[in-house]
Design a protein around this motif. Structure first.
Motif, PDB file in Angstrom:
ATOM      1  N   ARG A 268      46.518  35.231  37.160  1.00  0.00           N
ATOM      2  CA  ARG A 268      45.849  34.074  36.554  1.00  0.00           C
ATOM      3  C   ARG A 268      46.300  32.814  37.272  1.00  0.00           C
ATOM      4  O   ARG A 268      47.451  32.406  37.141  1.00  0.00           O
ATOM      5  N   GLY A 269      45.391  32.244  38.035  1.00  0.00           N
ATOM      6  CA  GLY A 269      45.711  31.043  38.789  1.00  0.00           C
ATOM      7  C   GLY A 269      44.639  30.755  39.811  1.00  0.00           C
ATOM      8  O   GLY A 269      43.643  31.483  39.923  1.00  0.00           O
ATOM      9  N   VAL A 270      44.844  29.699  40.601  1.00  0.00           N
ATOM     10  CA  VAL A 270      43.844  29.296  41.595  1.00  0.00           C
ATOM     11  C   VAL A 270      44.396  29.404  43.015  1.00  0.00           C
ATOM     12  O   VAL A 270      43.870  28.792  43.934  1.00  0.00           O
ATOM     13  N   ASN A 271      45.448  30.194  43.180  1.00  0.00           N
ATOM     14  CA  ASN A 271      46.176  30.203  44.446  1.00  0.00           C
ATOM     15  C   ASN A 271      46.521  31.616  44.922  1.00  0.00           C
ATOM     16  O   ASN A 271      47.564  31.830  45.535  1.00  0.00           O
ATOM     17  N   ARG A 278      36.961  43.814  55.822  1.00  0.00           N
ATOM     18  CA  ARG A 278      35.825  43.940  56.740  1.00  0.00           C
ATOM     19  C   ARG A 278      35.953  42.976  57.914  1.00  0.00           C
ATOM     20  O   ARG A 278      35.525  43.281  59.028  1.00  0.00           O
ATOM     21  N   THR A 279      36.550  41.813  57.679  1.00  0.00           N
ATOM     22  CA  THR A 279      36.646  40.789  58.725  1.00  0.00           C
ATOM     23  C   THR A 279      38.072  40.503  59.151  1.00  0.00           C
ATOM     24  O   THR A 279      38.297  39.893  60.205  1.00  0.00           O
ATOM     25  N   GLY A 280      39.037  40.907  58.318  1.00  0.00           N
ATOM     26  CA  GLY A 280      40.431  40.584  58.588  1.00  0.00           C
ATOM     27  C   GLY A 280      40.815  39.173  58.180  1.00  0.00           C
ATOM     28  O   GLY A 280      41.952  38.748  58.378  1.00  0.00           O
ATOM     29  N   LYS A 281      39.885  38.442  57.582  1.00  0.00           N
ATOM     30  CA  LYS A 281      40.152  37.061  57.190  1.00  0.00           C
ATOM     31  C   LYS A 281      40.776  36.996  55.796  1.00  0.00           C
ATOM     32  O   LYS A 281      40.604  37.900  54.976  1.00  0.00           O
ATOM     33  N   PHE A 282      41.485  35.890  55.556  1.00  0.00           N
ATOM     34  CA  PHE A 282      42.148  35.678  54.274  1.00  0.00           C
ATOM     35  C   PHE A 282      41.494  34.512  53.535  1.00  0.00           C
ATOM     36  O   PHE A 282      41.058  33.539  54.157  1.00  0.00           O
ATOM     37  N   SER A 283      41.438  34.628  52.216  1.00  0.00           N
ATOM     38  CA  SER A 283      40.914  33.551  51.375  1.00  0.00           C
ATOM     39  C   SER A 283      41.907  33.270  50.260  1.00  0.00           C
ATOM     40  O   SER A 283      42.627  34.167  49.811  1.00  0.00           O
ATOM     41  N   ILE A 284      41.953  32.017  49.822  1.00  0.00           N
ATOM     42  CA  ILE A 284      42.708  31.665  48.623  1.00  0.00           C
ATOM     43  C   ILE A 284      41.708  31.660  47.471  1.00  0.00           C
ATOM     44  O   ILE A 284      40.662  31.016  47.540  1.00  0.00           O
ATOM     45  N   THR A 285      42.023  32.400  46.430  1.00  0.00           N
ATOM     46  CA  THR A 285      41.032  32.658  45.388  1.00  0.00           C
ATOM     47  C   THR A 285      41.515  32.250  44.002  1.00  0.00           C
ATOM     48  O   THR A 285      42.715  32.169  43.722  1.00  0.00           O
ATOM     49  N   SER A 286      40.533  32.019  43.139  1.00  0.00           N
ATOM     50  CA  SER A 286      40.765  31.788  41.719  1.00  0.00           C
ATOM     51  C   SER A 286      40.693  33.134  40.998  1.00  0.00           C
ATOM     52  O   SER A 286      39.767  33.910  41.230  1.00  0.00           O
ATOM     53  N   GLN A 287      41.673  33.408  40.135  1.00  0.00           N
ATOM     54  CA  GLN A 287      41.708  34.719  39.464  1.00  0.00           C
ATOM     55  C   GLN A 287      42.087  34.577  37.999  1.00  0.00           C
ATOM     56  O   GLN A 287      42.816  33.659  37.613  1.00  0.00           O
ATOM     57  N   SER A 327      31.391  44.435  44.584  1.00  0.00           N
ATOM     58  CA  SER A 327      32.039  43.673  43.515  1.00  0.00           C
ATOM     59  C   SER A 327      33.342  43.073  44.026  1.00  0.00           C
ATOM     60  O   SER A 327      33.917  43.547  45.007  1.00  0.00           O
ATOM     61  N   VAL A 328      33.786  42.028  43.332  1.00  0.00           N
ATOM     62  CA  VAL A 328      35.093  41.435  43.622  1.00  0.00           C
ATOM     63  C   VAL A 328      35.823  41.166  42.318  1.00  0.00           C
ATOM     64  O   VAL A 328      35.208  40.864  41.296  1.00  0.00           O
ATOM     65  N   GLN A 329      37.162  41.290  42.380  1.00  0.00           N
ATOM     66  CA  GLN A 329      37.977  41.068  41.198  1.00  0.00           C
ATOM     67  C   GLN A 329      38.233  39.578  40.960  1.00  0.00           C
ATOM     68  O   GLN A 329      38.437  39.137  39.832  1.00  0.00           O
ATOM     69  N   PHE A 330      38.216  38.793  42.024  1.00  0.00           N
ATOM     70  CA  PHE A 330      38.471  37.357  41.913  1.00  0.00           C
ATOM     71  C   PHE A 330      37.186  36.612  41.555  1.00  0.00           C
ATOM     72  O   PHE A 330      36.130  37.218  41.359  1.00  0.00           O
ATOM     73  N   HIS A 331      37.276  35.282  41.475  1.00  0.00           N
ATOM     74  CA  HIS A 331      36.143  34.458  41.037  1.00  0.00           C
ATOM     75  C   HIS A 331      35.573  33.672  42.213  1.00  0.00           C
ATOM     76  O   HIS A 331      36.096  32.600  42.553  1.00  0.00           O
TER      77      HIS A 331
END
Length: 363
Positions: A268-271, A278-287, A327-331
Motif C-alpha cells: 500500500r503506497g505510491v512508491n 517483456r521490456t526489462g523496464k522498471f516503473s514506480i507504481t501505486s499499489q 492484468s496487473v496487480q498495481f494501479h
C-alpha cells in the motif's frame, strides 16, 4: 479529547481524537505515500480498514472537491502522527478533520506511527479498534480476536445499478468491484464508451451490451468472496479482450485456474517498483492490495507472468497465452501516485482494436 487505538494482540496507543467522535474497528494497514491522503481515504479498496499513514504530517493541503476517488470515504478509521488544523491550498474547501467528521470517520493522531508500522510489518495486518479513552484495552483486544473480518465489502462499495459514460470509441463494460474514479477517467480520456455494471452482473447480462472489451476494476477484500464474479470471468474469457486491475487481476487469475493467497501486510503506497518482464523496464507504481496470486499455482494454467514486484518478487502482471486478456496487480490509473503505467490503458485499446479487426476479417 483522548482516544485509543487497540490491536488484537493487546497493544494500545493513546492519542488525540480528530474527525468523527464515533468508535470503529477494522483491519489495521499502513500506506507509505507522502501525498494523496484524500485519494487514499476515498479509495473503495480500503473499505473496512483502519489506515495508518506513515508520512508524519497529514492534512496540510486540506480537502478539495476534485481529488475524490469515490463519492465518500471508504475507510473505517484513520491513524496519523500529526494532522494540520490550518491547511493551505488554493483549492481547499475544508480541513481533513472537518471532512472526516462529516462522513462519520474517526481518526486518532499523536501516536507513534513508526512503532505501529513496525508491529504490522512483523506480525502482519491486525484487527484493531479506534476506541474511547476509558475502554479496557484487554477487553477490547479479546473482542477483536473473536471478531470475524467482514466479507461483504465489495457489495458495499459497488454500484447498485448500471450507468453509462458515452464515448465515440469502442464499448467497454467496466465491472465495478469498488472502482476508483481514476479508472473511469482514463477510459474517458481515450474516448471509450463505458458501461459500468455491478459486481454480481452475470456473463450473459454483460454480453447483451455487445462489449468490445471487459475491464475488471479494483476492489476491497478477498477475491474468493465473490465466486459469482470468478464464474463470470471464466465464461467471458476468449469472447472479448479483458483487462484486470488489482482485484480484477486476482479474479482473472482465479478464473484461469490459479490461486490467490493473503499477504503478510500487503502493498500500500505510491512508491512500489515493478519490472516489466517483456521490456526489462522498471516503473514506480501505486499499489493497494492485501492478496496476491500464488506463483506455484500458475503451473498447468495458460497464464504467464508479465510483471514482478522488485521488493518481494510477487506477481504484478499476467497475460493469457491463448486469449486476448491481461492484468496487473498495481494501479495504472495512479491517483495518487506516478503515471508511469497509464500506457496499459492504451495497450487495452490496441488489443480491442486488433480483436475487432480480426472479427471483421472473419465476417
Amino acid at each position: 479529547m483522548k482516544r485509543q487505538l487497540v490491536l488484537e494482540d493487546g497493544t494500545a496507543f493513546t492519542g488525540e481524537a480528530f474527525g468523527s467522535p464515533d468508535v470503529s474497528q477494522g483491519e489495521v494497514v499502513f500506506n507509505t505515500g507522502m501525498t494523496g491522503y484524500q485519494e487514499i481515504i476515498t479509495d473503495p479498496s480500503y473499505c473496512g480498514q483502519i489506515v495508518t499513514l506513515t508520512y508524519p504530517l497529514i492534512g496540510n493541503y486540506g480537502i478539495n472537491r476534485s481529488d475524490n476517488e469515490s463519492g465518500r470515504p471508504s475507510i473505517s478509521g484513520l491513524v496519523a502522527r500529526e494532522v494540520s488544523d490550518a491547511p493551505c491550498h488554493w483549492q481547499k474547501d475544508k480541513t481533513l478533520s472537518e471532512w472526516l467528521a462529516e462522513n462519520n470517520v474517526p481518526g486518532i493522531k499523536g501516536i507513534d506511527t513508526r512503532k505501529l508500522t513496525k508491529i504490522i510489518r512483523e506480525h502482519g495486518t491486525l484487527r484493531g479498534k479506534i476506541a474511547a479513552a476509558d475502554e479496557n484495552p484487554e477487553t477490547v483486544a479479546a473482542e477483536l480476536r473473536d471478531w470475524p473480518l467482514p466479507k461483504d465489502q465489495i457489495s458495499r462499495v459497488s454500484t447498485k445499478s448500471v450507468y453509462v459514460t458515452p464515448g465515440s470509441g469502442p464499448r467497454v463494460v467496466l465491472v465495478d468491484f469498488g472502482a476508483k474514479q481514476g479508472i473511469l477517467r482514463e477510459c474517458i480520456r481515450r474516448g471509450l464508451d463505458v458501461v459500468v455494471v455491478p459486481y454480481n452482473t452475470s456473463a450473459e447480462s454483460i454480453l447483451k451490451f455487445h462489449p468490445d472489451g471487459l475491464l475488471l476494476s479494483n476492489g476491497p477484500g478477498d477475491p474468493k468472496d465473490v465466486p459469482e464474479a470468478i464464474d463470470m470471468v471464466r465464461t467471458i474469457l476468449g469472447k472479448v479482450p479483458l483487462f484486470g486491475v488489482c482485484l480484477g487481476h486476482q479474479l482473472f487469475a482465479l478464473a484461469s485456474g490459479a490461486n490467490t493467497v493473503k499477504m503478510r501486510f500487503g502493498h500500500r503506497g505510491v512508491n512500489h517498483p515493478v519490472k516489466d518482464l517483456r521490456t526489462g523496464k522498471f516503473s514506480i507504481t501505486s499499489q493497494n492490495h492485501g492478496f496476491t496470486v500464488e506463483k506455484a499455482s500458475l503451473e498447468g494454467t495458460e497464464l504467464e507472468i508479465t510483471h514482478l514486484a522488485i521488493n518481494d518478487g510477487t506477481i504484478e502482471g499476467l497475460r493469457h497465452k491463448r486469449f486476448p486478456a491481461f492484468s496487473v496487480q498495481f494501479h495504472p490509473e495512479a491517483s495518487p501516485g506516478p503515471d508511469d503505467s497509464q500506457g496499459l490503458f492504451d495497450e487495452f485499446v490496441t488489443l480491442i482494436n486488433a480483436h475487432r479487426k480480426e472479427g471483421a476479417g472473419l465476417a
